[in-house]
Design a protein around this motif. Structure first.
Motif, PDB file in Angstrom:
ATOM      1  N   TYR A 184     -51.876  38.148  31.205  1.00 42.19           N
ATOM      2  CA  TYR A 184     -52.110  38.618  32.285  1.00 42.19           C
ATOM      3  C   TYR A 184     -53.257  38.764  31.624  1.00 42.19           C
ATOM      4  CZ  TYR A 184     -53.349  43.220  34.206  1.00 42.19           C
ATOM      5  OH  TYR A 184     -54.128  43.962  35.320  1.00 42.19           O
ATOM      6  N   VAL A 244     -57.478  39.832  32.974  1.00 38.99           N
ATOM      7  CA  VAL A 244     -58.725  40.568  34.352  1.00 38.99           C
ATOM      8  C   VAL A 244     -59.641  40.513  33.249  1.00 38.99           C
ATOM      9  CG1 VAL A 244     -56.401  41.652  36.113  1.00 38.99           C
ATOM     10  CG2 VAL A 244     -57.658  43.064  33.635  1.00 38.99           C
ATOM     11  N   VAL A 302     -59.210  46.954  38.365  1.00 34.84           N
ATOM     12  CA  VAL A 302     -57.468  46.376  38.369  1.00 34.84           C
ATOM     13  C   VAL A 302     -56.952  46.853  38.667  1.00 34.84           C
ATOM     14  CG1 VAL A 302     -57.406  44.645  37.775  1.00 34.84           C
ATOM     15  CG2 VAL A 302     -59.323  44.441  37.953  1.00 34.84           C
ATOM     16  N   THR A 303     -55.995  47.123  39.313  1.00 32.54           N
ATOM     17  CA  THR A 303     -54.464  47.826  38.888  1.00 32.54           C
ATOM     18  C   THR A 303     -53.474  46.655  38.581  1.00 32.54           C
ATOM     19  OG1 THR A 303     -54.975  49.438  40.761  1.00 32.54           O
ATOM     20  CG2 THR A 303     -53.134  49.620  40.123  1.00 32.54           C
ATOM     21  N   TRP A 304     -52.244  46.864  38.050  1.00 36.22           N
ATOM     22  CA  TRP A 304     -50.844  46.302  37.284  1.00 36.22           C
ATOM     23  C   TRP A 304     -50.041  46.603  38.283  1.00 36.22           C
ATOM     24  CZ3 TRP A 304     -47.008  47.623  34.403  1.00 36.22           C
ATOM     25  CH2 TRP A 304     -45.819  46.573  34.204  1.00 36.22           C
ATOM     26  N   ASP A 305     -49.185  46.976  38.737  1.00 33.34           N
ATOM     27  CA  ASP A 305     -47.720  47.404  39.915  1.00 33.34           C
ATOM     28  C   ASP A 305     -46.827  46.710  39.116  1.00 33.34           C
ATOM     29  OD1 ASP A 305     -46.525  48.841  40.876  1.00 33.34           O
ATOM     30  OD2 ASP A 305     -47.300  48.575  43.149  1.00 33.34           O
ATOM     31  N   ASP A 364     -42.714  44.907  39.403  1.00 33.50           N
ATOM     32  CA  ASP A 364     -42.257  43.904  39.948  1.00 33.50           C
ATOM     33  C   ASP A 364     -41.092  44.480  40.568  1.00 33.50           C
ATOM     34  OD1 ASP A 364     -41.511  42.292  42.056  1.00 33.50           O
ATOM     35  OD2 ASP A 364     -42.275  40.388  40.586  1.00 33.50           O
ATOM     36  N   LEU A 409     -46.340  45.700  30.515  1.00 35.58           N
ATOM     37  CA  LEU A 409     -47.156  44.739  29.928  1.00 35.58           C
ATOM     38  C   LEU A 409     -48.054  45.613  28.793  1.00 35.58           C
ATOM     39  CD1 LEU A 409     -49.701  43.655  31.945  1.00 35.58           C
ATOM     40  CD2 LEU A 409     -50.741  46.148  32.266  1.00 35.58           C
ATOM     41  N   THR A 449     -52.796  55.801  34.314  1.00 36.00           N
ATOM     42  CA  THR A 449     -51.006  55.945  34.705  1.00 36.00           C
ATOM     43  C   THR A 449     -50.032  56.676  35.856  1.00 36.00           C
ATOM     44  OG1 THR A 449     -50.358  56.702  32.577  1.00 36.00           O
ATOM     45  CG2 THR A 449     -50.743  54.272  31.478  1.00 36.00           C
ATOM     46  N   THR A 501     -53.991  51.186  36.611  1.00 39.10           N
ATOM     47  CA  THR A 501     -54.891  50.963  36.552  1.00 39.10           C
ATOM     48  C   THR A 501     -56.205  50.967  35.391  1.00 39.10           C
ATOM     49  OG1 THR A 501     -54.657  51.802  38.689  1.00 39.10           O
ATOM     50  CG2 THR A 501     -57.290  51.851  38.330  1.00 39.10           C
ATOM     51  N   HIS A 523     -57.328  40.951  28.245  1.00 40.57           N
ATOM     52  CA  HIS A 523     -56.124  40.686  27.912  1.00 40.57           C
ATOM     53  C   HIS A 523     -55.133  40.766  27.798  1.00 40.57           C
ATOM     54  CE1 HIS A 523     -56.282  38.289  24.556  1.00 40.57           C
ATOM     55  NE2 HIS A 523     -57.641  38.284  24.571  1.00 40.57           N
ATOM     56  N   ASN A 577     -47.285  40.366  30.038  1.00 44.27           N
ATOM     57  CA  ASN A 577     -46.157  40.671  31.460  1.00 44.27           C
ATOM     58  C   ASN A 577     -45.142  40.576  31.190  1.00 44.27           C
ATOM     59  OD1 ASN A 577     -45.349  42.214  33.712  1.00 44.27           O
ATOM     60  ND2 ASN A 577     -46.541  40.860  34.787  1.00 44.27           N
TER      61      ASN A 577
END
Length: 153
Positions: free
Chosen positions: A7, A9, A18-21, A23, A32, A55, A87, A100, A103
């Motif tokens: 991972y 960004v 930047v947002t990680w969601d 899956d 993460l 979060t 985020t 970095h 994931n």
């Protein structure tokens, strides 16, 4: 079986969030893990760059890195975010800031451990019975022989 991927960004003044969601395709467990946050070589001297994390699951909003060219160029927070939308936002400075980590998606179904333990106990009992029976029989035969020898005396 867990699936692990890189991972990474970049946050800049133009792209400061930047947002990680999570899956939705993975049945169980996804997290993460952030290993390192780095300040780019082209960052402005004496400018603080502050990265904040927000979060959704835990409603946490807190800075996780304060970087400054010439002083602190990297931090290793080693933080984990489990099954939550996360985020990252550059709230101060122009960057670039690189984030970095890993994931990790765990697609293994949860197994009821009590059922496994009961099965193991049953197998152990089955394995032990013939040995115990043989030992009991052997002891009984020895006791009977000793009893006969004692009567003869």
């Amino acid at each position: 079986m867990a699936e692990e991927s890189f991972y990474g960004v970049t946050l800049t003044s133009e792209n400061d969030s930047v947002t990680w969601d999570v899956d939705e395709d993975y049945a169980r467990g996804q997290k993460l893990v952030i290993k390192q946050i780095l300040l780019g070589a082209e960052a402005k001297e004496n400018e603080f760059n502050v990265v904040e994390v927000h979060t959704v699951k835990d409603s946490v909003q807190i800075p996780i890195a304060v970087l400054k060219a010439g002083e602190t160029r990297a931090v290793n927070p080693d933080v984990e975010f489990y099954e939550s939308v996360v985020t990252f936002k550059l709230i101060k400075g122009s960057g670039p800031v690189y984030i970095h980590g890993h994931n990790i998606k765990d697609d293994v179904e949860v197994v009821d451990m009590e059922d496994d333990e009961e099965e193991e106990d049953e197998v152990e009992e089955e394995d032990e019975h013939p040995k115990k029976r043989a030992k009991i029989d052997q002891n009984a035969a020895g006791d009977a022989k000793n009893a006969k020898n004692n009567k003869k005396k």
